[in-house]
Design a protein around this motif. Structure first.
Motif: not given
Ligand SMILES: [Zn+2]
Ligand SMILES: [Zn+2]
Length: 151
Positions: A25-30, A41-51
């Motif tokens: 999920a983290t890689l997908t956001v990146l 923090e920005e990555i975390f918020l986007l990852v949270k949408d997926k997971a």
């Protein structure tokens, strides 16, 4: 994008790590936001949408691991915020950044451009260059044009 994740998965495996769903999920956001330079923090918020179950600590650990494996580079543009940047594929050296001092936009130069400089460093200092980080601070094209209009 799937293929790129597959390749990273293989890289992780070859170094003894698994591509867990959280890491994926983290890689997908990146990958989705590849042209951006996001903070943890920005990555975390986007990852949270997926997971939705993922915690900030897990995202931090994943980003640390990906930086250790140089799949991702941690960069700082002088504002005290660590940002994470995916390495480009098939390029030996980290890309350069053009950071605008007015609007804060960040452009990337993928070409190395530093061949001559590297040669001087190797010849004159006997230093074997493996990588480098180059950030140019200045005024982007857009800010220059809008300024010209006002004046
Ligand atoms: Zn970049
Ligand atoms: Zn600008």
């Amino acid at each position: 994008m799937k293929q790129r994740i597959e390749r990273i998965k293989k890289e992780l495996h070859s170094k003894g790590y698994k591509l867990t769903p959280q890491r994926e999920a983290t890689l997908t956001v990146l990958l989705e936001r590849e042209s951006d330079h996001l903070s943890a923090e920005e990555i975390f918020l986007l990852v949270k949408d997926k997971a939705p179950d993922i915690g900030l600590a897990t995202v931090y650990r994943t980003l640390e691991l990906l930086s250790e494996l140089t799949i991702v580079d941690k960069i700082n543009f002088g504002d005290g915020v660590s940002r994470y940047d995916l390495r480009k594929e098939g390029v030996d050296h980290f890309h350069h950044h053009l950071v605008c001092m007015e609007c804060g936009s960040v452009e990337e130069i993928i070409e190395d451009l530093l061949g001559d400089v590297e040669k001087i460093v190797e010849d004159d200092w006997g230093f074997h260059v493996k990588d480098h980080r180059l950030t140019f601070h200045g005024i982007c094209k857009q800010c220059q044009t809008s300024k010209a209009k006002v004046n």
